[in-house]
Motif scaffolding. Structure first.
Motif, mmCIF file in Angstrom:
data_model
loop_
_atom_site.group_PDB
_atom_site.id
_atom_site.type_symbol
_atom_site.label_atom_id
_atom_site.label_comp_id
_atom_site.label_asym_id
_atom_site.label_seq_id
_atom_site.Cartn_x
_atom_site.Cartn_y
_atom_site.Cartn_z
ATOM 1 N N SER A 619 -18.523 -12.881 -22.189
ATOM 2 C CA SER A 619 -17.097 -12.766 -22.501
ATOM 3 C C SER A 619 -16.305 -12.893 -21.218
ATOM 4 C CB SER A 619 -16.795 -11.419 -23.171
ATOM 5 O OG SER A 619 -15.410 -11.275 -23.380
ATOM 6 N N LEU A 620 -15.258 -13.708 -21.252
ATOM 7 C CA LEU A 620 -14.395 -13.930 -20.094
ATOM 8 C C LEU A 620 -12.956 -13.644 -20.503
ATOM 9 C CD1 LEU A 620 -14.013 -14.936 -17.168
ATOM 10 C CD2 LEU A 620 -13.712 -17.246 -18.130
ATOM 11 N N THR A 621 -12.281 -12.771 -19.761
ATOM 12 C CA THR A 621 -10.888 -12.429 -20.018
ATOM 13 C C THR A 621 -10.044 -12.812 -18.818
ATOM 14 O OG1 THR A 621 -11.576 -10.549 -21.386
ATOM 15 C CG2 THR A 621 -9.291 -10.602 -20.667
ATOM 16 N N TRP A 622 -8.951 -13.511 -19.067
ATOM 17 C CA TRP A 622 -8.006 -13.909 -18.027
ATOM 18 C C TRP A 622 -6.709 -13.134 -18.243
ATOM 19 C CZ3 TRP A 622 -4.911 -19.101 -18.082
ATOM 20 C CH2 TRP A 622 -4.085 -19.170 -16.947
ATOM 21 N N PHE A 623 -6.367 -12.268 -17.293
ATOM 22 C CA PHE A 623 -5.119 -11.516 -17.364
ATOM 23 C C PHE A 623 -4.011 -12.386 -16.775
ATOM 24 C CE2 PHE A 623 -8.558 -8.385 -16.902
ATOM 25 C CZ PHE A 623 -8.398 -7.697 -18.097
ATOM 26 N N ILE A 624 -3.342 -13.131 -17.618
ATOM 27 C CA ILE A 624 -2.350 -14.100 -17.165
ATOM 28 C C ILE A 624 -1.178 -13.383 -16.499
ATOM 29 C CG2 ILE A 624 -0.822 -15.969 -17.911
ATOM 30 C CD1 ILE A 624 -2.784 -16.413 -20.246
ATOM 31 N N ASN A 625 -0.691 -12.335 -17.144
ATOM 32 C CA ASN A 625 0.309 -11.457 -16.547
ATOM 33 C C ASN A 625 0.181 -10.101 -17.221
ATOM 34 O OD1 ASN A 625 1.861 -11.590 -19.022
ATOM 35 N ND2 ASN A 625 2.679 -13.568 -18.306
ATOM 36 N N ASP A 626 1.158 -9.217 -16.988
ATOM 37 C CA ASP A 626 1.054 -7.864 -17.530
ATOM 38 C C ASP A 626 1.093 -7.839 -19.048
ATOM 39 O OD1 ASP A 626 0.885 -6.867 -15.008
ATOM 40 O OD2 ASP A 626 3.004 -6.307 -14.858
ATOM 41 N N GLU A 627 1.606 -8.887 -19.681
ATOM 42 C CA GLU A 627 1.758 -8.894 -21.131
ATOM 43 C C GLU A 627 0.829 -9.866 -21.843
ATOM 44 O OE1 GLU A 627 5.841 -9.830 -21.693
ATOM 45 O OE2 GLU A 627 6.546 -7.786 -21.307
ATOM 46 N N LEU A 628 0.272 -10.802 -21.120
ATOM 47 C CA LEU A 628 -0.468 -11.902 -21.743
ATOM 48 C C LEU A 628 -1.883 -11.967 -21.203
ATOM 49 C CD1 LEU A 628 0.032 -14.305 -23.720
ATOM 50 C CD2 LEU A 628 0.529 -15.707 -21.709
ATOM 51 N N GLN A 629 -2.851 -12.125 -22.116
ATOM 52 C CA GLN A 629 -4.236 -12.292 -21.694
ATOM 53 C C GLN A 629 -4.957 -13.232 -22.650
ATOM 54 O OE1 GLN A 629 -5.497 -8.152 -21.844
ATOM 55 N NE2 GLN A 629 -6.688 -8.533 -23.708
ATOM 56 N N ALA A 630 -5.972 -13.922 -22.113
ATOM 57 C CA ALA A 630 -6.761 -14.875 -22.893
ATOM 58 C C ALA A 630 -8.225 -14.476 -22.814
ATOM 59 C CB ALA A 630 -6.566 -16.297 -22.373
ATOM 60 N N ARG A 631 -8.954 -14.710 -23.936
ATOM 61 C CA ARG A 631 -10.364 -14.356 -24.006
ATOM 62 C C ARG A 631 -11.198 -15.568 -24.416
ATOM 63 N NH1 ARG A 631 -11.094 -8.646 -24.808
ATOM 64 N NH2 ARG A 631 -9.187 -7.551 -25.435
ATOM 65 N N PHE A 632 -12.443 -15.556 -23.962
ATOM 66 C CA PHE A 632 -13.428 -16.547 -24.412
ATOM 67 C C PHE A 632 -14.769 -15.836 -24.513
ATOM 68 C CE2 PHE A 632 -16.924 -19.418 -23.414
ATOM 69 C CZ PHE A 632 -16.755 -20.380 -24.400
ATOM 70 N N GLY A 633 -15.521 -16.142 -25.568
ATOM 71 C CA GLY A 633 -16.817 -15.501 -25.738
ATOM 72 C C GLY A 633 -17.853 -16.423 -26.338
ATOM 73 N N TYR A 634 -19.108 -16.171 -25.987
ATOM 74 C CA TYR A 634 -20.243 -16.919 -26.556
ATOM 75 C C TYR A 634 -21.411 -15.947 -26.726
ATOM 76 C CZ TYR A 634 -24.363 -19.856 -26.956
ATOM 77 O OH TYR A 634 -25.543 -20.408 -27.394
ATOM 78 N N SER A 635 -22.170 -16.125 -27.801
ATOM 79 C CA SER A 635 -23.322 -15.253 -28.024
ATOM 80 C C SER A 635 -24.335 -15.930 -28.925
ATOM 81 C CB SER A 635 -22.881 -13.928 -28.658
ATOM 82 O OG SER A 635 -22.346 -14.139 -29.947
ATOM 83 N N GLN A 636 -25.566 -15.416 -28.862
ATOM 84 C CA GLN A 636 -26.639 -15.798 -29.777
ATOM 85 C C GLN A 636 -27.161 -14.526 -30.434
ATOM 86 O OE1 GLN A 636 -29.620 -17.905 -27.509
ATOM 87 N NE2 GLN A 636 -28.357 -19.747 -27.284
ATOM 88 N N THR A 637 -27.205 -14.544 -31.763
ATOM 89 C CA THR A 637 -27.629 -13.360 -32.512
ATOM 90 C C THR A 637 -28.553 -13.783 -33.646
ATOM 91 O OG1 THR A 637 -25.615 -13.493 -33.849
ATOM 92 C CG2 THR A 637 -25.565 -12.039 -31.924
ATOM 93 N N VAL A 638 -28.893 -12.823 -34.512
ATOM 94 C CA VAL A 638 -29.839 -13.097 -35.592
ATOM 95 C C VAL A 638 -29.452 -12.243 -36.800
ATOM 96 C CG1 VAL A 638 -31.444 -11.285 -34.854
ATOM 97 C CG2 VAL A 638 -32.309 -13.254 -36.164
ATOM 98 N N ILE A 639 -29.723 -12.751 -37.988
ATOM 99 C CA ILE A 639 -29.605 -11.983 -39.220
ATOM 100 C C ILE A 639 -30.962 -12.037 -39.917
ATOM 101 C CG2 ILE A 639 -28.563 -11.853 -41.513
ATOM 102 C CD1 ILE A 639 -26.750 -10.892 -39.327
ATOM 103 N N ARG A 640 -31.550 -10.876 -40.124
ATOM 104 C CA ARG A 640 -32.887 -10.810 -40.712
ATOM 105 C C ARG A 640 -32.800 -10.491 -42.199
ATOM 106 N NH1 ARG A 640 -33.206 -7.677 -35.730
ATOM 107 N NH2 ARG A 640 -34.226 -8.937 -34.123
ATOM 108 N N PRO A 641 -33.747 -10.960 -42.985
ATOM 109 C CA PRO A 641 -33.732 -10.654 -44.423
ATOM 110 C C PRO A 641 -33.904 -9.170 -44.672
ATOM 111 C CG PRO A 641 -35.788 -11.727 -43.801
ATOM 112 C CD PRO A 641 -34.884 -11.819 -42.614
ATOM 113 N N ASP A 642 -33.262 -8.694 -45.730
ATOM 114 C CA ASP A 642 -33.334 -7.287 -46.100
ATOM 115 C C ASP A 642 -34.691 -6.977 -46.722
ATOM 116 O OD1 ASP A 642 -32.563 -4.671 -46.681
ATOM 117 O OD2 ASP A 642 -31.880 -5.254 -48.677
ATOM 118 N N LEU A 643 -35.050 -5.697 -46.714
ATOM 119 C CA LEU A 643 -36.325 -5.278 -47.291
ATOM 120 C C LEU A 643 -36.461 -5.737 -48.730
ATOM 121 C CD1 LEU A 643 -36.563 -1.636 -45.905
ATOM 122 C CD2 LEU A 643 -37.953 -3.586 -45.217
ATOM 123 N N ARG A 644 -35.416 -5.580 -49.520
ATOM 124 C CA ARG A 644 -35.502 -5.913 -50.936
ATOM 125 C C ARG A 644 -35.597 -7.418 -51.167
ATOM 126 N NH1 ARG A 644 -34.606 -2.346 -55.049
ATOM 127 N NH2 ARG A 644 -35.507 -3.185 -56.952
#
Length: 884
Positions: A619-644
């Motif tokens: 995650s990258l956050t740029w504090f442009i000024n005291d009122e404005l900020q921009a974010r960028f994010g990247y991730s790898q995750t997983v969803i596993r099947p439920d027991l049932r």
């Protein structure tokens, strides 16, 4: 990949402890504000929560969200209360990109409930719902909630099972001063203007819990233990072999066993009492010495409600290459009684400013007693105008959860300000569903226009079901953070470990009543008359009871997860903040179906899911000024099947009434996510706009295996690939810009809202037994748009507060079509609610709530026709609260 573990199955007290699965450690990263101030403490969050004005409360929640290193949303206690939300589920539907399904489960950014996860004070707890891995959020009453945090971008201290988002329910903590809150209220639904329906043979106590009449009797339990399967042949064999004498003796035993069932099921008309809810909480803080503080907080809430049911159903059949709709809708009427009870007890000990210990105990009980009477057609009567069916369904369930948690937070100034926190949670969940009953009466119109009504003459004329599912979990974690400085860079090194273990024991016993030997005249009476002691014991009627072994629903399951993570946060010159980290998880899961004798009926190696992997996040956050900020994010995750979902047993989904069977060959879904967001904060107002993209490999989809007879059979399969992408915007604005035209009154109004526009695609292959109509379509449960809007008013003296809230979601696939049928779409639901509160005294409030003012209905359409329709009705509530 991990090597195959050795599983040891020890069936004692119908439970298995197979060392296996999922760990959770949710601890917020310590964020560095632009002025290097520390992140808000729990005490500061409590000060936010007691804010009287919704605008200031919403602004404070936005301020905390601003400091989060990853994209997140937050709802404070005051916001939840002001909107009139009674539980966590209804509150969360107001969060950007979230929709509520079945009043229980949250869809985040158009992804189904399997793609969201829930934590309780940062810990994983079991779900009392046997058909879904996620916790039904309607079980958490608003009174015990301090705040709700929805994190939409993954961070490595969270479990890697992360799809659309993670919901962390933070319960009320130690108060800053003595507090006392009392609230009582009543409510009414417009559907309850008519009489309701009830039955004598199902008594409950004030908690809604069964008095024992619905459960398996000791006689029947002993028979199951002695014979394994209740049938004439099986009993005769246990008596010495198959011969005329043992078969006759077996029939006698079967008739006598019929007497052990609850047969006092004659329906009766009943008046409906107004709803009632009440809550009480008390908190105290003791200054034991200058640096030692002890605190406690306890609370209990109770909610009793009754609502009539009005539904319609119609299914499509297939004849050759043509779709054949049923001639008439099935009309469903009934009544649902529900009681919710919750209790909380928290203790805390503060040792100076560097050490804090807490314990939390939370108990949740949700009981539901439902009667549905469906009048309509079956395949046998579809073209017979003089015949129709009356199907009666009686369902009762108790859902409970008990969580015990210990938490600690420690700062060590002499170790370069090293911070360590930890938690251990032991939790149990249970769904107990005794004596669910289904039976059908046939109605024939005679020549004189009279109606002849009789119970179906069949080997399974009456179906009894006794279900019980119990989960036990343990979850422990620790996290450490070490701040460092290097020139203009302020850094925090983080790391931690967590583990999660779950064992599940699920059983269902199904029994049938055989009425083939009865005459139609004998079957034309009431239920209790047909199955009176005399009729059951009369050999001439040929009554028999048997349990169904071909649809056994017993299984044992377990999970185990070990996880560790490392992360780095860099705040450079208070203009850039970089968060990066990686999580490693070693996951094991096994689910074993059992036969009627409790023996494993599958190869353990084939039902085991073993996987490990690394899951990075940035995650990258740029504090442009005291009122404005921009974010960028990247991730790898997983969803596993439920027991049932991976257990090949048949069950009925209590939410849809569809028959569902698991599939042992399911694979996990890998997800790549990208987020970007621009946020603008000033005064009490804020705006944000963002975009997101998710790529899914092997997404798990629910499919229909067979629907030609009008009875849906659902299962699960992996599709080839999928993706979801869109934009979302949010705003909070005080209307003071209109003060010149409307005077100072405009300063008392504000508007808040959010909009999500998105789309999804899925490519799915054909499967044996499932002739899917569309191999390319949207994801199940995905809505192309979600809109939330709120208009609020706060008087200058805070005596009057009013809120008008609106929510709507775009149509979404309820289930995919097969055999030339189109996909079935749940239609948009326009929700308009209003709350008004008046505080004649500083510590006294009267609140009025109006819900579903547009009187909308829930509808699922297929082939342009209504497939299912449910009338919600309009709800009205009035409450009184006192606090100091």
């Amino acid at each position: 990949m991990s090597s195959m573990p050795s599983f040891t199955i020890n069936r004692v007290g119908r439970s298995v402890m197979l060392a296996l699965a999922t760990a959770t450690a949710l601890v917020s990263f310590s964020t560095l504000a632009q002025d290097t101030a520390p992140a808000p403490t729990d005490e500061e969050l409590e000060r936010i929560a007691v804010s009287g004005r919704l605008l200031s409360s919403a602004a404070s929640a936005a301020a905390e969200r601003r400091e989060q290193p990853y994209v997140a949303e937050l709802l404070g206690m005051e916001q939840i209360s002001r909107a009139g939300d009674s539980n966590a589920a209804t509150a969360l539907r107001r969060v950007t990109g979230l929709t509520l399904v079945n009043d229980k489960f949250i869809y985040v950014r158009g992804l189904g409930e399997r793609y969201s996860s829930t934590l309780l004070n940062g810990a994983m707890v079991p779900s009392p719902d046997p058909t879904r891995n996620v916790i039904p959020l309607d079980m958490f009453p608003a009174g015990i909630i301090e705040s709700l945090v929805v994190q939409k971008a993954y961070s490595p201290e969270l479990p890697a099972a992360f799809g659309g988002g993670n919901v962390n329910i933070r319960t009320a903590t130690i108060p800053l001063q003595r507090s006392f809150n009392l609230s009582v209220g009543t409510g009414y639904n417009s559907l309850n203007s008519d009489k309701g329906v009830d039955y004598a043979g199902g008594s409950d106590d004030w908690r809604g819990r069964d008095d024992g009449t619905r459960g398996i009797s000791p006689v029947l339990a002993n028979a199951l233990q002695q014979y394994g399967t209740i049938s004439q042949i099986n009993i005769a064999e246990s008596l010495g072999g198959l011969n005329a004498g043992t078969l006759a003796q077996a029939n006698t035993i079967l008739r006598e066993l019929g007497l052990s069932f609850n047969r006092d099921l004659d329906l009766r008309e009943t008046s409906i009492k107004p709803d009632f809810d009440g809550s009480l909480s008390y908190g105290e803080r003791f200054e034991l010495s200058k640096n030692v503080v002890f605190g406690m907080m306890t609370g209990v809430s109770y909610d009793r409600s009754t609502q009539n049911i009005e539904e319609k159903e119609r299914y499509f059949s297939v004849s050759g290459d043509n779709l054949v709709p049923l001639n008439r809708y099935d009309d469903i009427r009934g009544t649902e009684h529900q009681v919710k009870l919750s209790g909380m007890l928290n203790f805390g000990l503060e040792l100076g400013v560097d050490h804090r210990l807490e314990s939390s105990t939370i108990y949740l009980l949700d009981t539901k007693d439902e009667i549905k009477i469906k009048t309509g057609d079956s395949i046998e009567t579809i073209n017979e105008t003089n015949r129709f069916n009356t199907d009666t369904s009686i369902r009762y369930e108790e859902r409970t959860m008990l969580s015990n948690q210990l938490r600690g937070r420690h700062n060590f100034p002499f170790l370069s300000d090293l911070a360590v926190d930890w938690q251990f949670t032991d939790a149990k969940a249970r769904r107990y569903a005794p004596s669910e009953v289904e039976f059908r009466y046939l109605n024939e119109r005679q020549a004189d226009d009279s109606l002849f009504r009789f119970l179906r003459r069949n080997q399974n004329a009456v179906n009894y079901s006794f279900g019980d599912m119990q989960d036990e979990t343990q979850n422990g974690s620790w996290n450490a953070k070490l701040p460092l400085s290097l020139g203009k860079a302020e850094m925090v090194l983080s790391g931690g470990y967590s583990y999660f273990e779950r064992s599940r024991d699920a059983s269902t016993n199904l029994f049938n009543f055989n009425t083939v030997g009865y005459s139609l005249q004998q079957l034309s009476g009431s239920f209790s008359e047909i199955f009176s002691d005399a009729n059951i014991l009369n050999p001439a009627n040929g009554f028999q009871v048997s349990n169904v072994t071909t649809q056994a629903d017993d299984y044992l399951a377990a999970q185990m997860l070990d996880a560790g993570y490392a992360a780095l946060e860099i705040n450079y010159d208070y203009q850039w903040r970089l968060n990066l980290g990686v999580r490693y998880e070693d996951f094991k899961q096994i689910s074993l179906p059992l036969n009627a004798r409790g023996e494993v009926s599958a190869n353990p190696a084939e039902s085991a899911l073993l996987e490990d992997g690394f899951y990075p996040a940035l995650s990258l956050t740029w504090f442009i000024n005291d009122e404005l900020q921009a974010r960028f994010g990247y991730s790898q995750t997983v969803i596993r099947p439920d027991l049932r979902e991976v257990t090949p047993v048949l069950y009925v989904d209590p939410l849809t009434d569809f028959k569902v069977t698991g599939f042992a060959g399911l694979q996990s879904t890998d997800i790549d996510s990208v987020d970007a967001r621009l946020e603008w904060y000033y005064d009490n107002s804020n705006y944000s706009i963002g975009a997101f993209y998710k790529k899914l490999d092997n997404p798990i989809e629910a499919i229909e295996l067979s629907g030609s007879d009008g009875n849906l059979l659902m299962s699960f399969r992996n599709a080839e690939s999928g993706k979801v992408y869109g934009i979302e915007a949010e705003f909070l604005q005080q209307l003071d810009m209109f003060s010149g035209d409307f005077g100072s009154l405009a300063n008392n109004f504000f508007v808040a809202g959010n909009l999500t526009l998105s789309d999804s695609e899925i490519q799915i292959q054909r499967f044996p037994g499932a002739n899917l109509t569309n191999l390319e379509r949207r994801l199940s449960g995905h809505s192309k748009y979600v809109v939330n809007f709120q208009l609020g008013f706060d008087s200058d003296d805070d005596k009057h507060n009013a809120t008008l809230t609106y929510n709507v979601f775009g149509k979404r696939i309820a289930f995919a079509g097969v055999n030339q049928k189109d996909d079935a779409f749940e239609q948009p639901f326009h929700s308009l609610d209003f709350t008004y509160s008046y505080s004649p005294l500083d510590n006294m409030t009267v609140k009025l709530g109006l819900k579903n003012l547009l009187d909308e209905q829930v509808e699922i359409l297929q082939q342009g026709e209504i497939l299912q329709q449910r009338t919600e009705g309009q709800s009205y509530s009035l409450s009184f609260s006192y606090k100091y």
